[in-house]
Scaffold this motif. Sequence first.
Motif, PDB file in Angstrom:
ATOM      1  N   VAL A 314       0.831  -1.213   0.000  1.00  0.00           N
ATOM      2  CA  VAL A 314       0.000   0.000   0.000  1.00  0.00           C
ATOM      3  C   VAL A 314       0.862   1.259   0.000  1.00  0.00           C
ATOM      4  O   VAL A 314       0.650   2.184  -0.799  1.00  0.00           O
ATOM      5  N   LEU A 315       1.857   1.293   0.873  1.00  0.00           N
ATOM      6  CA  LEU A 315       2.629   2.518   1.047  1.00  0.00           C
ATOM      7  C   LEU A 315       3.680   2.738  -0.029  1.00  0.00           C
ATOM      8  O   LEU A 315       4.037   3.887  -0.315  1.00  0.00           O
ATOM      9  N   GLN A 316       4.176   1.658  -0.643  1.00  0.00           N
ATOM     10  CA  GLN A 316       5.269   1.825  -1.598  1.00  0.00           C
ATOM     11  C   GLN A 316       4.985   1.292  -2.999  1.00  0.00           C
ATOM     12  O   GLN A 316       5.614   1.741  -3.955  1.00  0.00           O
ATOM     13  N   LEU A 317       4.066   0.340  -3.132  1.00  0.00           N
ATOM     14  CA  LEU A 317       3.762  -0.187  -4.469  1.00  0.00           C
ATOM     15  C   LEU A 317       2.530   0.470  -5.079  1.00  0.00           C
ATOM     16  O   LEU A 317       2.119   0.119  -6.167  1.00  0.00           O
ATOM     17  N   ARG A 318       1.920   1.408  -4.348  1.00  0.00           N
ATOM     18  CA  ARG A 318       0.758   2.161  -4.839  1.00  0.00           C
ATOM     19  C   ARG A 318      -0.472   1.287  -5.053  1.00  0.00           C
ATOM     20  O   ARG A 318      -1.333   1.577  -5.887  1.00  0.00           O
ATOM     21  N   ALA A 361      -8.665  -3.801  15.237  1.00  0.00           N
ATOM     22  CA  ALA A 361      -8.908  -2.553  14.506  1.00  0.00           C
ATOM     23  C   ALA A 361     -10.297  -2.637  13.885  1.00  0.00           C
ATOM     24  O   ALA A 361     -10.798  -3.738  13.642  1.00  0.00           O
ATOM     25  N   PRO A 362     -10.915  -1.502  13.588  1.00  0.00           N
ATOM     26  CA  PRO A 362     -12.272  -1.538  13.044  1.00  0.00           C
ATOM     27  C   PRO A 362     -12.344  -1.812  11.550  1.00  0.00           C
ATOM     28  O   PRO A 362     -13.415  -2.089  11.027  1.00  0.00           O
ATOM     29  N   SER A 363     -11.207  -1.716  10.839  1.00  0.00           N
ATOM     30  CA  SER A 363     -11.223  -1.964   9.400  1.00  0.00           C
ATOM     31  C   SER A 363      -9.856  -2.437   8.937  1.00  0.00           C
ATOM     32  O   SER A 363      -8.838  -2.211   9.610  1.00  0.00           O
ATOM     33  N   ALA A 368      -2.410  -0.554   6.903  1.00  0.00           N
ATOM     34  CA  ALA A 368      -1.491   0.446   6.348  1.00  0.00           C
ATOM     35  C   ALA A 368      -1.524   1.752   7.127  1.00  0.00           C
ATOM     36  O   ALA A 368      -0.531   2.472   7.182  1.00  0.00           O
ATOM     37  N   TYR A 369      -2.667   2.041   7.730  1.00  0.00           N
ATOM     38  CA  TYR A 369      -2.831   3.261   8.505  1.00  0.00           C
ATOM     39  C   TYR A 369      -1.940   3.256   9.743  1.00  0.00           C
ATOM     40  O   TYR A 369      -1.436   4.290  10.181  1.00  0.00           O
ATOM     41  N   ARG A 370      -1.712   2.063  10.320  1.00  0.00           N
ATOM     42  CA  ARG A 370      -0.854   1.922  11.502  1.00  0.00           C
ATOM     43  C   ARG A 370       0.314   0.983  11.179  1.00  0.00           C
ATOM     44  O   ARG A 370       0.412  -0.132  11.710  1.00  0.00           O
ATOM     45  N   LEU A 375      -1.468  -6.033  14.743  1.00  0.00           N
ATOM     46  CA  LEU A 375      -2.920  -5.885  14.841  1.00  0.00           C
ATOM     47  C   LEU A 375      -3.660  -7.213  14.915  1.00  0.00           C
ATOM     48  O   LEU A 375      -4.892  -7.218  15.006  1.00  0.00           O
ATOM     49  N   THR A 376      -2.966  -8.337  14.873  1.00  0.00           N
ATOM     50  CA  THR A 376      -3.645  -9.628  14.893  1.00  0.00           C
ATOM     51  C   THR A 376      -4.279  -9.866  16.261  1.00  0.00           C
ATOM     52  O   THR A 376      -3.589  -9.879  17.278  1.00  0.00           O
ATOM     53  N   HIS A 377      -5.600 -10.065  16.264  1.00  0.00           N
ATOM     54  CA  HIS A 377      -6.335 -10.291  17.513  1.00  0.00           C
ATOM     55  C   HIS A 377      -6.698 -11.761  17.696  1.00  0.00           C
ATOM     56  O   HIS A 377      -6.464 -12.337  18.756  1.00  0.00           O
ATOM     57  N   ARG A 378      -7.314 -12.360  16.683  1.00  0.00           N
ATOM     58  CA  ARG A 378      -7.680 -13.772  16.726  1.00  0.00           C
ATOM     59  C   ARG A 378      -7.405 -14.387  15.355  1.00  0.00           C
ATOM     60  O   ARG A 378      -7.510 -13.701  14.325  1.00  0.00           O
ATOM     61  N   VAL A 379      -7.089 -15.672  15.329  1.00  0.00           N
ATOM     62  CA  VAL A 379      -6.865 -16.390  14.075  1.00  0.00           C
ATOM     63  C   VAL A 379      -7.524 -17.763  14.190  1.00  0.00           C
ATOM     64  O   VAL A 379      -7.390 -18.442  15.211  1.00  0.00           O
ATOM     65  N   TRP A 380      -8.239 -18.148  13.129  1.00  0.00           N
ATOM     66  CA  TRP A 380      -8.805 -19.492  13.037  1.00  0.00           C
ATOM     67  C   TRP A 380      -8.299 -20.153  11.766  1.00  0.00           C
ATOM     68  O   TRP A 380      -8.289 -19.534  10.686  1.00  0.00           O
ATOM     69  N   ARG A 381      -7.878 -21.389  11.872  1.00  0.00           N
ATOM     70  CA  ARG A 381      -7.486 -22.179  10.700  1.00  0.00           C
ATOM     71  C   ARG A 381      -8.320 -23.452  10.683  1.00  0.00           C
ATOM     72  O   ARG A 381      -8.341 -24.195  11.661  1.00  0.00           O
ATOM     73  N   ALA A 382      -9.041 -23.667   9.591  1.00  0.00           N
ATOM     74  CA  ALA A 382      -9.938 -24.821   9.471  1.00  0.00           C
ATOM     75  C   ALA A 382     -10.874 -24.914  10.668  1.00  0.00           C
ATOM     76  O   ALA A 382     -11.158 -25.982  11.204  1.00  0.00           O
TER      77      ALA A 382
END
Length: 387
Positions: A314-318, A361-363, A368-370, A375-382
């Motif tokens: 986002v910040l460098q590859l546009r 985060a809400p979105s 990229a904003y932070r 920012l990872t809060h929860r992760v589920w795999r299968a």
Amino acid sequence: MPTATIITGISELTTNDAELGRLADAALVFEGQRISWVGPAREAPAADHRVDLEGRAVLPGWVDSHTHLVFAGDRTSEFTARMAGRPYTAGGIAETVRATRAADDAELAANLRAHIAEAAAQGTTCVETKTGYGLTVEDELRAARIAANEADEVTYLGAHLVPPEREAEDYLETVRGPMLDAVAPHVSWCDVFCERGAFDAEQSRRVLLAARERGLGLRVHGNQLERGPGVELAVELGAASVDHCTHLGEADIAALAGSGTVATLLPACDLSTRQPLPPARELLDAGATVALASNCNPGSSYTSSMAFCVTTAVLQLRMTVDEAVRAATRGGAEALGRDSGDGAVGVLRPGARADAQALDAPSAAWLAYRPGVPLTHRVWRAGRPVR
């Protein structure tokens, strides 16, 4: 019947599904390893268990479609020298080959598991990894076996580099003959480093055609160090992806846009090797399918953070946030042929594998904003919690 878990309190749900789109105030339901329902929270069905995310964003788990995780040792000294101005070449691979050959199976397996766990804690739920640090029949076979026990997808990369003890043509015959025969039962893909200092177009074609005859899907490392034949060869042979794509001409971009070959970009590698960044904007504007991957390896890109790759895109590859998130999820799934049908990854829709991540985060824009903030809060795999 598997038990059902409903995930509620989703402020923004990125589905990557054309019909579902992006949903606000959403919910989704996991049953066993699959997603059974996606939609507005007010319409959600009953479930056995409930998880309230209290206004956090949810998106598919990252799909890292390009890594090199069966290795031993590190190349800190090479990295330090490169940061001091020494240019990157492919030659450092030989150092990792020596360390990997010297390691036993238990060490290689433990290192692989540790890196996959590290990635999973950061939201990566589907991982491809390659052989390529053995470069003998025995060592490539054990790498393939170890990887097949841990990774979602395994790629044969015997054509990574000609080892110093072998002559190029003799080694090439091993790669496309006994080495391929040995690893084929344990891998789904074949890759080749079609690059200056590795294998030229004719040599690469011979390896890939032999692999295709054995029923393997094709991938290509191409156009990393200079404009070369990698993209052209990948498109010609219908490879699922061509990876790096750092140095592209207009003809390369047009060829990718007119093909089913995914352009997999590895921006963390380009930063670490101080190469130019790939022309992501031009590829997307031309209509090419783009994926983002970490290229996690001990020499040129020692990171497992797909969030870092998204932020960089986002910040460098546009790229827009939407484009970068899609490239790091469904784009990677497309590069692995896992974006459709039952158990698809990189997408949140009924029937897909229940791979999801919630951000603190809400979105998704906050990736990229932070920049640099975990920012990872929860992760589920299968359907099962990873963190």
